[in-house]
Design a protein around this motif. Structure first.
Motif, PDB file in Angstrom:
ATOM      1  N   THR B 509     -21.060   2.028 -18.703  1.00 20.73           N
ATOM      2  CA  THR B 509     -21.460   0.663 -18.303  1.00 20.73           C
ATOM      3  C   THR B 509     -20.392   0.015 -17.450  1.00 20.73           C
ATOM      4  O   THR B 509     -20.648  -0.989 -16.788  1.00 20.73           O
ATOM      5  CB  THR B 509     -21.695  -0.209 -19.547  1.00 20.73           C
ATOM      6  OG1 THR B 509     -20.495  -0.226 -20.332  1.00 20.73           O
ATOM      7  CG2 THR B 509     -22.845   0.320 -20.394  1.00 20.73           C
ATOM      8  N   GLY B 516     -15.124  -2.888 -24.219  1.00 19.43           N
ATOM      9  CA  GLY B 516     -16.526  -2.908 -24.642  1.00 19.43           C
ATOM     10  C   GLY B 516     -17.462  -2.077 -23.789  1.00 19.43           C
ATOM     11  O   GLY B 516     -18.663  -2.037 -24.043  1.00 19.43           O
ATOM     12  N   ASP B 517     -16.930  -1.410 -22.773  1.00 18.60           N
ATOM     13  CA  ASP B 517     -17.822  -0.546 -21.988  1.00 18.60           C
ATOM     14  C   ASP B 517     -18.165   0.708 -22.786  1.00 18.60           C
ATOM     15  O   ASP B 517     -17.400   1.138 -23.647  1.00 18.60           O
ATOM     16  CB  ASP B 517     -17.163  -0.183 -20.658  1.00 18.60           C
ATOM     17  CG  ASP B 517     -17.300  -1.312 -19.649  1.00 18.60           C
ATOM     18  OD1 ASP B 517     -18.384  -1.908 -19.626  1.00 18.60           O
ATOM     19  OD2 ASP B 517     -16.331  -1.598 -18.937  1.00 18.60           O
ATOM     20  N   GLU B 518     -19.344   1.265 -22.486  1.00 14.80           N
ATOM     21  CA  GLU B 518     -19.847   2.398 -23.268  1.00 14.80           C
ATOM     22  C   GLU B 518     -20.418   3.468 -22.344  1.00 14.80           C
ATOM     23  O   GLU B 518     -20.754   3.193 -21.195  1.00 14.80           O
ATOM     24  CB  GLU B 518     -20.960   1.938 -24.228  1.00 14.80           C
ATOM     25  CG  GLU B 518     -20.535   0.889 -25.243  1.00 14.80           C
ATOM     26  CD  GLU B 518     -19.590   1.442 -26.304  1.00 14.80           C
ATOM     27  OE1 GLU B 518     -19.424   2.676 -26.382  1.00 14.80           O
ATOM     28  OE2 GLU B 518     -19.000   0.634 -27.054  1.00 14.80           O
ATOM     29  N   ARG B 546     -25.843  -1.969 -25.499  1.00 20.01           N
ATOM     30  CA  ARG B 546     -25.559  -3.181 -24.734  1.00 20.01           C
ATOM     31  C   ARG B 546     -26.200  -3.023 -23.356  1.00 20.01           C
ATOM     32  O   ARG B 546     -26.511  -1.888 -22.947  1.00 20.01           O
ATOM     33  CB  ARG B 546     -24.051  -3.410 -24.591  1.00 20.01           C
ATOM     34  CG  ARG B 546     -23.289  -2.218 -24.037  1.00 20.01           C
ATOM     35  CD  ARG B 546     -22.013  -2.607 -23.394  1.00 20.01           C
ATOM     36  NE  ARG B 546     -22.301  -3.283 -22.122  1.00 20.01           N
ATOM     37  CZ  ARG B 546     -21.366  -3.811 -21.330  1.00 20.01           C
ATOM     38  NH1 ARG B 546     -20.105  -3.751 -21.680  1.00 20.01           N
ATOM     39  NH2 ARG B 546     -21.692  -4.393 -20.190  1.00 20.01           N
ATOM     40  N   ASP B 560     -31.422   0.265 -18.018  1.00 27.24           N
ATOM     41  CA  ASP B 560     -31.638  -0.025 -19.447  1.00 27.24           C
ATOM     42  C   ASP B 560     -32.872   0.705 -19.958  1.00 27.24           C
ATOM     43  O   ASP B 560     -32.881   1.206 -21.088  1.00 27.24           O
ATOM     44  CB  ASP B 560     -31.803  -1.534 -19.658  1.00 27.24           C
ATOM     45  CG  ASP B 560     -30.483  -2.277 -19.477  1.00 27.24           C
ATOM     46  OD1 ASP B 560     -29.442  -1.695 -19.821  1.00 27.24           O
ATOM     47  OD2 ASP B 560     -30.514  -3.417 -18.989  1.00 27.24           O
TER      48      ASP B 560
END
Lengths: 135, 699
Positions: B509, B516-518, B546, B560
């Motif tokens: 991401t 918090g990136d995945e 997310r 998404d």
């Protein structure tokens, strides 16, 4: 249990025929229909049934299908698929509980398919909407 | 000692020494002059001397800069280009522009490379022709093997997987995936395999044996046939073995269920039958008979009928079949039917279907051909359509024609006859029963007549037609070089070509795993014996939990919606961890990708403590730290083409990284970096770059 069923309202103005299977079962069907106020006519075999259909098609035909009885299946095919018999509703009582057999009966034109052992209450509930009779 | 330093550092030291010498000389001269001069001259001489130091040192620095840029760096670049062409297999001409001040050196090197390329080209043409023929034969063999329904696994004497086919993958899917060089005991219980293998080794007259073995994971029961492979495929004295696998769990379960049904029915019937018999005897006895006998007879009869109906319901509800079934494409079934009907037979029109049917294709084709022949013989039709449609979870086969439906009595007579060419002279009715199905005539909504045959199991597929696609669909994977490899999971001292690599890439991401990136997509390939293993790729979407920023989607194309139904990192990470067993990981800018797996080690339930090779560091070793080390730059340097559609996709970048890495290996070897531990040492020497990278993403 069979035999304890009591109908809720008579539906006598309709004509009903039964293509006989084993005599006791045919008798139970006949008794159930009579208790509903109907006057069912017993048909002895496929040929008799075809004659009746061609001369005076009933409003409802009840077929007792044991195994893969070819005469009964042929009758189902005729009633379910011939435009001339479009006015006759078809109810099949069959001894197999396999999904594929229910599906075959539906595909051949059955409006309702009931399993054995026959529950008279279930027969009443299946027939009533087909004859457009309120419960 | 100085030879161990890089060329540019040595040049720098040379000029530094020259500057130091100049400073010392000027200083010495000043001291000598001042010691003999006096008065006002001292100040003037000192000023002139200091100015001289600055001017001379400045001139030396300027000359060093020019020399470093146009000689030192140019020589390094030229040598990298030469090594890339000599060892890395790069075919492009040398870029002579950076070496323009080296006189005839660059053109001479270019000429040498041209000569090398011409010689290599002739050799490669010959090799390519041989390779093409071998590849053709391999493709034909693979296509042939992909049609074999039984699972096949060839193992080395060390019980490592050397060959497996698609059905073996399907058969072991709940246990683990067969992979080249994986121990067979990761998949099948060791005891029965070892016992059978040693029994065959100890008996000179036996080469094959049957065995029943369960899988390690889910307890499936496999009926296997083991055959030793002696003296073939380059094997030494100790033979390997082929396992032919068939899952008999369903057969055994079905037989057990039938046995249980029979036993329970008999046990349940005995009591009520005896009761009824006793009551009937009493009814005949005028002395014993009373009103309660009739009541008891009714109760016993009802009990009996209940048992019969319950047994019938259980029997009708069963869905398994012991008859052997295969997965066959609907289009192949229709083609086979056309073939069975012959060129002079009725015409069959069928739209393209993307379904794979679970059925006995041979029996079904024979039956359908017999039915169509009978319809033609009855004069009902000469031309037919066959529609195979999705009927989740199964499929519907609808044979249609213009005209009257076939009569049920005709159909019944046909189904009661044995089907021609069928084994055991089975009838059409029996074939339908084996499939737990039936066939019936219908008049369709469009007025056409039809015969409808439902099948209980089918799977939706993608369009395929080519042989190559068939291979990809049911991959046959092999590497016979593994037959003689002695398994050794320690990596220290192992040659680079002996190691198993997993090359991977992630799409994410964003660029901040700590912020918090995945991961949203993970792709990996295995490299073994200098080859990318076809059929063992991993390409998985990951639900990041997310939203994916639009800017990231613009780079990798993952939206998404694409990851909405994908598994989370814990499941994908665990799968990837199993995939990486015993392998060296390879990635471009590996600390970035590894940071995500380290972050989620708890959720994954495993720590990725594999050794990692980073192609950025390897590039720094090979081309110097001053060069550009992006994947695009490396791909360009090695002549690796990344199709535009695959650029910045996980699989596209993974394949590019794998190709770049494979070209780096011979270059590393040429520099004497030819073992696992030597690569680690070399990477540590580039620790500044490593620290910079780790600082960007954390450990």
């Amino acid at each position: 249990m069979p035999g304890t069923f009591r109908p809720t309202q008579p539906v006598a103005r309709h004509t009903v025929a039964i293509l006989c299977g084993p005599p006791p079962l045919a008798r139970l069907c006949e008794t159930t229909l009579e208790r509903m106020g109907l006057a069912p006519r017993r048909l002895s075999d496929g040929a008799d049934a075809m004659r009746t259909l061609e001369t005076a098609p009933p409003d409802l035909l009840l077929v007792l299908l044991m195994g893969r009885d070819p005469a009964a299946l042929a009758l189902c095919q005729a009633v379910g698929q011939e435009p001339a018999f479009a006015g006759t509703r078809l109810v099949v009582v069959q001894d197999s509980a396999r999904d594929i057999d229910r599906r075959r009966a539906r595909a051949l034109g059955a409006d309702a398919v009931l399993p054995l052992p026959l529950d008279p209450g279930m027969l009443d509930r299946a027939i009533r909407p087909l004859l457009a009779v309120p419960a | 000692m100085l030879t161990r330093l890089s060329l540019r550092l040595r040049i720098f030291l040379f000029f530094a020494a020259m500057a130091a010498g100049a400073v010392v000389t000027i200083g010495g001269s000043l001291w000598f002059g001042l010691s003999r001069a006096g008065g006002d001259a001292i100040s003037a001489v000192m000023t002139g001397g200091i100015l001289s130091v600055f001017v001379v040192v400045g001139m030396i620095l300027a000359v060093w800069r020019l020399f470093d840029e146009n000689v030192g760096r140019a020589v390094e670049r030229l040598s990298s280009e030469l090594r890339a062409r000599t060892h890395g297999g790069v075919a492009r001409d040398i870029d002579t522009a950076p070496a323009r001040y080296l006189g005839d050196l660059a053109p001479a090197a270019g000429a040498a490379i041209e000569t090398l390329a011409a010689t290599r080209s002739k050799l490669e043409l010959s090799v390519a022709e041989q390779t093409r023929r071998l590849e053709e034969q391999t493709a034909q063999l693979s296509a042939l093997l992909s049609d074999i329904q039984a699972g096949l696994i060839l193992c080395s004497p060390a019980h490592r997987v050397v060959f497996y086919n698609g059905p073996a993958v399907a058969l072991l899917r709940d246990t683990g995936r067969p992979r080249l060089n994986r121990s067979i005991f990761d998949l099948l219980r060791e005891g029965p395999v070892q016992r059978t293998y040693h029994r065959l080794l100890d008996n000179d007259e036996l080469d094959d044996a049957e065995l029943l073995v369960s899988t390690t994971g889910c307890g499936r029961v496999i009926a296997a046939h083991m055959r030793l492979v002696r003296g073939a495929l380059g094997l030494g004295d100790v033979p390997g073995y082929v396992l032919t696998l068939r899952d008999v769990s369903a057969d055994l379960r079905l037989h057990a269920e039938r046995e249980r049904l029979l036993t329970e029915t008999l046990e349940a019937l005995r009591g009520p039958a005896a009761n009824l018999r006793a009551l009937l005897d009493m009814a005949d006895d005028e002395v014993a008979a009373d009103r309660s006998v009739a009541r008891d007879m009714r109760r016993a009869a009802l009990e009996l009928t209940d048992i019969v109906h319950e047994t019938a319901a259980r029997h009708d509800a069963r869905e398994d079949t012991w008859w052997p079934m295969q997965d066959v494409r609907a289009s192949h079934l229709i083609d086979a039917l056309r073939g069975q009907l012959g060129p002079d037979g009725p015409t069959i029109a069928a739209p393209t279907v993307f379904l794979r049917l679970r059925c006995d294709a041979f029996a079904l084709v024979n039956l359908l051909a017999e039915i169509i022949d009978r319809i033609v013989a009855e004069g009902l039709a000469q031309a037919f359509t066959i529609d195979v449609t999705d009927d989740d979870p199964g499929a519907l086969i609808v044979i249609g024609w213009d005209g009257e439906p076939v009569g049920l009595d005709t159909l019944r007579a046909l189904l009661d006859d044995p089907v021609p060419d069928s084994p055991l002279a089975v009838t059409g009715r029996e074939i339908l029963d084996f499939h737990n199905t039936d066939i019936w005539p219908e008049r369709r909504a469009d007025g056409r007549a039809a015969l409808v045959l439902p099948l209980r199991e089918a799977e939706r597929t993608q369009p395929v037609n080519l042989v190559a696609d068939r291979i990809a669909e049911r991959p046959t994977v092999f590497d016979f070089d593994l037959l003689n490899r002695v398994p050794d999971d320690t990596k220290i001292g192992r040659g680079l070509r002996e190691l198993t690599y997993v090359v991977f890439d992630t799409e994410t991401t964003g660029l901040d795993p700590r912020g918090g990136d995945e991961i949203v997509q993970l792709a990996a390939v295995r490299v073994m014996n200098g080859r990318r293993v076809q059929g063992e790729e991993l390409d998985l979407f990951v639900n990041p939990g997310r939203p994916i920023p639009a800017a990231s989607t613009a780079v990798h194309g993952v939206t998404d919606a694409m990851v909405a139904d994908a598994p989370a990192i814990d499941a994908v990470g665990a799968k990837f961890f199993r995939y990486c067993e015993h392998a060296v990981l390879v990635a471009h800018n590996a600390p970035f990708d590894m940071a995500f797996f380290h972050k989620h080690a708890g959720r994954i339930g495993a720590r990725f403590e594999h050794p990692v090779f980073d192609t950025v560091l390897l590039s720094a070793i090979l081309f110097g730290q001053g060069e550009t080390h992006t994947l695009d730059a490396l791909a360009d340097r090695f002549g690796v083409v990344i199709p535009e559609a695959e650029r910045h996709t996980a699989m596209g970048d993974t394949k590019a990284t794998a190709d770049v890495f494979q070209r780096m290996v011979p270059m590393l070897e040429a520099r004497g970096i030819d073992t696992f531990d030597k690569v680690l040492d070399a990477m540590r020497k580039n620790s500044r770059l490593m620290r910079e990278m780790q600082a960007r993403v954390g450990d």
